[in-house]
Structures are given as structure tokens and as C-alpha cells.
Design a protein around this motif. Structure first.
Motif, PDB file in Angstrom:
ATOM      1  N   LEU A  69      31.114  39.046  52.292  1.00  0.00           N
ATOM      2  CA  LEU A  69      32.347  40.032  51.934  1.00  0.00           C
ATOM      3  C   LEU A  69      33.393  39.235  51.656  1.00  0.00           C
ATOM      4  CD1 LEU A  69      32.001  42.983  54.551  1.00  0.00           C
ATOM      5  CD2 LEU A  69      32.135  43.195  52.019  1.00  0.00           C
ATOM      6  N   ALA A  70      33.567  38.114  52.510  1.00  0.00           N
ATOM      7  CA  ALA A  70      34.777  37.560  52.147  1.00  0.00           C
ATOM      8  C   ALA A  70      34.782  36.671  51.082  1.00  0.00           C
ATOM      9  CB  ALA A  70      34.755  36.377  53.239  1.00  0.00           C
ATOM     10  N   TRP A  71      33.545  36.314  50.566  1.00  0.00           N
ATOM     11  CA  TRP A  71      33.517  35.671  49.174  1.00  0.00           C
ATOM     12  C   TRP A  71      33.837  36.696  48.033  1.00  0.00           C
ATOM     13  CZ3 TRP A  71      33.981  31.119  47.123  1.00  0.00           C
ATOM     14  CH2 TRP A  71      33.492  30.900  45.950  1.00  0.00           C
ATOM     15  N   GLN A  72      32.976  37.994  48.061  1.00  0.00           N
ATOM     16  CA  GLN A  72      33.487  39.046  47.237  1.00  0.00           C
ATOM     17  C   GLN A  72      34.999  39.297  47.232  1.00  0.00           C
ATOM     18  OE1 GLN A  72      30.727  39.183  45.400  1.00  0.00           O
ATOM     19  NE2 GLN A  72      29.524  38.244  46.727  1.00  0.00           N
ATOM     20  N   ILE A  73      35.563  39.686  48.434  1.00  0.00           N
ATOM     21  CA  ILE A  73      37.104  40.076  48.270  1.00  0.00           C
ATOM     22  C   ILE A  73      37.914  39.354  47.723  1.00  0.00           C
ATOM     23  CG2 ILE A  73      38.921  41.025  49.737  1.00  0.00           C
ATOM     24  CD1 ILE A  73      36.508  42.352  51.501  1.00  0.00           C
ATOM     25  N   SER A  74      37.380  37.755  48.258  1.00  0.00           N
ATOM     26  CA  SER A  74      38.523  36.867  47.713  1.00  0.00           C
ATOM     27  C   SER A  74      38.321  36.406  46.291  1.00  0.00           C
ATOM     28  CB  SER A  74      38.490  35.712  48.530  1.00  0.00           C
ATOM     29  OG  SER A  74      37.008  35.132  48.542  1.00  0.00           O
ATOM     30  N   THR A  75      37.270  36.700  45.622  1.00  0.00           N
ATOM     31  CA  THR A  75      36.957  36.576  44.231  1.00  0.00           C
ATOM     32  C   THR A  75      37.947  37.567  43.538  1.00  0.00           C
ATOM     33  OG1 THR A  75      34.914  35.940  44.494  1.00  0.00           O
ATOM     34  CG2 THR A  75      35.474  36.503  42.204  1.00  0.00           C
ATOM     35  N   ILE A  76      37.621  38.830  44.172  1.00  0.00           N
ATOM     36  CA  ILE A  76      38.469  39.904  43.350  1.00  0.00           C
ATOM     37  C   ILE A  76      39.872  39.683  43.434  1.00  0.00           C
ATOM     38  CG2 ILE A  76      39.013  42.531  43.395  1.00  0.00           C
ATOM     39  CD1 ILE A  76      35.906  42.807  44.654  1.00  0.00           C
ATOM     40  N   ALA A  77      40.467  39.271  44.781  1.00  0.00           N
ATOM     41  CA  ALA A  77      41.758  38.911  44.785  1.00  0.00           C
ATOM     42  C   ALA A  77      42.096  37.856  43.925  1.00  0.00           C
ATOM     43  CB  ALA A  77      42.148  38.513  46.035  1.00  0.00           C
ATOM     44  N   GLY A  78      41.483  36.979  43.396  1.00  0.00           N
ATOM     45  CA  GLY A  78      41.810  35.698  42.633  1.00  0.00           C
ATOM     46  C   GLY A  78      41.409  36.179  41.021  1.00  0.00           C
ATOM     47  N   VAL A  79      40.827  37.265  40.795  1.00  0.00           N
ATOM     48  CA  VAL A  79      40.755  37.972  39.535  1.00  0.00           C
ATOM     49  C   VAL A  79      41.981  38.685  39.393  1.00  0.00           C
ATOM     50  CG1 VAL A  79      39.570  39.510  38.124  1.00  0.00           C
ATOM     51  CG2 VAL A  79      38.322  38.069  39.083  1.00  0.00           C
ATOM     52  N   ILE A  80      42.441  39.264  40.166  1.00  0.00           N
ATOM     53  CA  ILE A  80      43.601  40.107  40.092  1.00  0.00           C
ATOM     54  C   ILE A  80      44.802  38.983  39.870  1.00  0.00           C
ATOM     55  CG2 ILE A  80      45.451  41.629  41.196  1.00  0.00           C
ATOM     56  CD1 ILE A  80      42.994  42.749  42.696  1.00  0.00           C
ATOM     57  N   ALA A  81      44.955  38.158  40.834  1.00  0.00           N
ATOM     58  CA  ALA A  81      45.974  36.885  40.751  1.00  0.00           C
ATOM     59  C   ALA A  81      45.989  36.262  39.368  1.00  0.00           C
ATOM     60  CB  ALA A  81      45.854  36.123  41.722  1.00  0.00           C
ATOM     61  N   GLY A  82      44.704  35.867  39.013  1.00  0.00           N
ATOM     62  CA  GLY A  82      44.647  35.229  37.809  1.00  0.00           C
ATOM     63  C   GLY A  82      45.094  35.833  36.275  1.00  0.00           C
ATOM     64  N   SER A  83      44.926  37.392  36.480  1.00  0.00           N
ATOM     65  CA  SER A  83      45.532  38.149  35.198  1.00  0.00           C
ATOM     66  C   SER A  83      47.155  38.428  35.609  1.00  0.00           C
ATOM     67  CB  SER A  83      44.772  39.391  35.283  1.00  0.00           C
ATOM     68  OG  SER A  83      43.541  39.479  36.018  1.00  0.00           O
ATOM     69  N   THR A  84      47.497  37.924  36.675  1.00  0.00           N
ATOM     70  CA  THR A  84      49.018  38.262  36.582  1.00  0.00           C
ATOM     71  C   THR A  84      49.806  36.981  36.818  1.00  0.00           C
ATOM     72  OG1 THR A  84      48.552  38.880  38.963  1.00  0.00           O
ATOM     73  CG2 THR A  84      48.898  40.455  37.593  1.00  0.00           C
ATOM     74  N   ILE A  85      49.388  36.207  37.311  1.00  0.00           N
ATOM     75  CA  ILE A  85      50.136  34.751  37.528  1.00  0.00           C
ATOM     76  C   ILE A  85      50.243  34.023  36.256  1.00  0.00           C
ATOM     77  CG2 ILE A  85      50.289  32.515  38.918  1.00  0.00           C
ATOM     78  CD1 ILE A  85      48.981  33.827  41.172  1.00  0.00           C
ATOM     79  N   PRO A  86      51.481  33.388  36.007  1.00  0.00           N
ATOM     80  CA  PRO A  86      51.532  32.798  34.595  1.00  0.00           C
ATOM     81  C   PRO A  86      50.886  31.305  34.719  1.00  0.00           C
ATOM     82  CG  PRO A  86      53.553  32.779  35.929  1.00  0.00           C
ATOM     83  CD  PRO A  86      52.520  33.809  36.341  1.00  0.00           C
ATOM     84  N   GLU A  87      50.504  30.868  33.493  1.00  0.00           N
ATOM     85  CA  GLU A  87      49.696  29.631  33.449  1.00  0.00           C
ATOM     86  C   GLU A  87      50.194  28.258  33.780  1.00  0.00           C
ATOM     87  OE1 GLU A  87      47.427  28.364  29.478  1.00  0.00           O
ATOM     88  OE2 GLU A  87      46.701  30.095  30.251  1.00  0.00           O
ATOM     89  N   ASN A  88      51.609  28.231  33.755  1.00  0.00           N
ATOM     90  CA  ASN A  88      52.423  27.020  34.347  1.00  0.00           C
ATOM     91  C   ASN A  88      52.478  26.817  35.557  1.00  0.00           C
ATOM     92  OD1 ASN A  88      54.432  28.951  34.920  1.00  0.00           O
ATOM     93  ND2 ASN A  88      55.837  28.364  33.526  1.00  0.00           N
TER      94      ASN A  88
END
Lengths: 98, 216
Positions: free
Chosen positions: B129-148
Motif C-alpha cells: 500500500l505504501a509503495w502504491q500510494i507513494s507512487t501515485i503521490a510522486g506521479v501527481i508531483a511529477g506532473s506539477t513540479i517544474p523540471e528545474n
């Protein structure tokens, strides 16, 4: 295509995980297997760390000084704290500052 | 269990961010965490995929990284042999470094006086569960946080945090150095085979030195 590769690698992983309690339990692992496998994580992860810090195109090396410094600080941090979160945060902050 | 989650959650976040920044879709990144379900090998998969590597290189790299699960499987098989097929399939799927570590620790302190399979299921599910939830959170962060923000750099940093504490003696240090050198100078090898060559080189170097001068 990515789905096919993903499902196949997932299947390989699953087979490894159930290999010894799937029913055909009598597979014998030679002692040297243990010795070799114990080095897999260190070896693979080191290769990825090195390749993301320094690249070599056959003639010359290229690297980013800021990332190298951050990596060295991260190594020190990992030695001292053994914590993934602390190492990650300190390393990222270093690369942002430099 | 909690200290283990502290290692898994940032790693899951980093993987989620990496998936998106490497050009995978959100669905592909999230489902990889449940289909492949093995942190380091997922990172390698995504990096090699983004670099346009040959499929056999991706497959054999992932297989090599996860070969250690065969050892875990062998160590716990003894305690699980009376379980039904269904139980063994589920516990097999959930077998990871972390759940293996806590289960073996429990077996060494409590022995077989108490059944270990509920414990393995509980620790395995928590980790899953921790792995799935943190992946989803990372995906959300990855689509919003700028590349620099250099979040891709979190990958080598996470791996440094995992590898450095493992370098306890000469063979492990030689293994890491050999692998680093091959990885740097082998970059121009065709189809990104450098990763496999470097991994095998490091393993051979470490294991041969250990054989020549056994670990204490």
C-alpha cells in the motif's frame, strides 16, 4: 509495447518470488549462488549512480560539478545517518544551492 | 515496520516523478508499481525504456536485479510449506526486501511458535500500500513540479542512501568501484548493455575477492 515488456518482467519477478514455494520445491541452490547474488544490489545501484553523475562518450568525460559535490555530501550523509529521507533531502538542497 | 516505510515512501515518490519525467503516462507509471512491484528494478526499467534500450536489455536487467528474491523465497519456503496454494501465491507476490527482513527477524526471535504467514501478509500488504500510494503521490508531483527542481537527481541520491551503508568490507567496496568504472567507460556500448556489463563486472569482482579473502 511497454505493457508487454512490463507484464513479462512482472511475470519474471513473480516467478522468482514464488520459485521456492510453488510446489516444485526441490530446486537446489549452489552455495556460490548466494555469494554472487549478494553483490547484485551493490553492483547494479553503483552502476546507475556512476552513470548519472559522469558520462563518457568514448573520447571525453562530462559531468556536472554541482551534482558531483551533492553526491559526495550525500555519501557522507548516508554514512552518518543511514537514512534515505535525510540523504535525499540534504543532497537535493545541495544541488539547488550550487 | 515504521523505519522501513520511511525508506520506501520517498523512494516511491521519486519513482513516480521519474516515470512522468521519462515520458511514461500516469497509468503506466502507477500500474508498473503493482505489476513489477520492485523498486530499484522499476527505476532501471524506466531509465532504460526512456533511453530506447533493446527489450532484452530491459528484461535481463530487471531479472538480474530481482534474482535475490529467489534467495528470500528459499529462506521462507520452509516455514510456508503447509499453506494452501492461494496463500503461497499471495505471499509470493508480496515478497520484498523489507517484508523478508521483518519476517526473518520475527522467525529468529519467536521461532515457529507462532505462525509467520499472517505476519508476512500484514507486513507485505502495508508495504504494498505504501509503495502504491507513494507512487501515485510522486506521479501527481511529477506532473506539477517544474523540471528545474532537479527531481530526477533524487534517483542517484536514493541509491547512494541504499548502497553506502552496504559497503562494509573490501569485496563490497571493490564491487562498487568496478561497477562504477565500467558504467562510466562503457556508456557507448550498443543497446545500453553497459548496465548489464557493469553489474556483472562488479558482481564478479566482489565475489572473486571474497573467495580469495573470505569475509569475516
Amino acid at each position: 509495447m511497454i505493457w508487454l515488456v512490463m507484464v513479462l518482467t512482472g511475470l519474471i519477478n513473480f516467478i522468482f518470488r514464488i520459485s521456492m514455494f510453488s510446489g516444485f520445491r526441490n530446486i537446489h541452490l549452489p552455495p556460490s549462488f548466494h555469494r554472487y547474488v549478494s553483490y547484485v544490489p551493490i553492483s547494479v545501484l553503483s552502476a546507475i549512480i556512476a552513470s548519472s553523475l559522469v558520462t563518457h562518450n568514448g573520447h571525453e568525460m562530462s559531468y556536472d560539478v554541482g551534482k558531483l559535490v551533492a553526491a559526495f555530501i550525500a555519501v557522507a550523509c548516508a554514512l552518518l545517518t543511514k537514512s534515505v529521507s535525510v540523504t535525499l533531502i540534504v543532497g537535493l538542497i545541495t544541488v539547488w544551492i550550487i | 515496520m515504521l523505519p522501513l516505510l520511511l525508506g520506501v515512501v520517498p523512494f516511491g515518490l521519486v519513482f513516480g516523478v521519474l516515470g512522468i519525467s521519462s515520458g511514461l503516462t500516469e497509468t503506466e507509471t502507477i500500474l508498473m508499481s503493482s505489476i513489477v512491484f520492485a523498486g530499484a528494478s522499476q527505476v532501471v526499467f524506466v531509465q532504460l525504456w526512456a533511453a530506447g534500450s533493446a527489450y532484452f536489455v530491459i528484461g535481463s536487467s530487471v531479472a538480474l536485479i530481482n534474482l535475490r528474491h529467489v534467495l528470500y523465497s528459499a529462506s521462507v519456503a520452509e516455514y510456508l510449506k503447509k499453506l494452501s496454494f492461494k496463500w503461497r501465491i499471495i505471499l509470493g507476490y508480496l515478497l520484498t526486501d523489507e517484508s523478508f527482513a521483518v519476517s526473518i527477524k520475527r522467525l529468529s526471535t519467536h521461532g515457529e511458535s507462532r505462525p509467520v504467514h499472517f505476519f508476512m501478509l500484514g507486513s507485505g500488504l502495508t508495504l504494498w500500500l505504501a509503495w502504491q500510494i507513494s507512487t501515485i503521490a510522486g506521479v501527481i508531483a511529477g506532473s506539477t513540479i517544474p523540471e528545474n527542481w532537479e527531481l530526477a537527481f533524487a534517483i542517484p541520491l536514493t541509491f547512494i542512501a541504499i548502497v553506502v551503508p552496504l559497503l562494509k568490507n573490501t569485496p563490497t567496496i571493490i564491487c562498487a568501484l568496478t561497477s562504477c568504472l565500467i558504467a562510466i567507460f562503457g556508456q557507448s556500448l550498443p543497446w545500453n548493455t553497459w548496465i548489464i556489463v557493469a553489474a556483472l563486472g562488479g558482481i564478479l569482482a566482489g565475489a572473486s575477492i571474497e573467495k580469495w579473502k573470505p569475509r569475516k
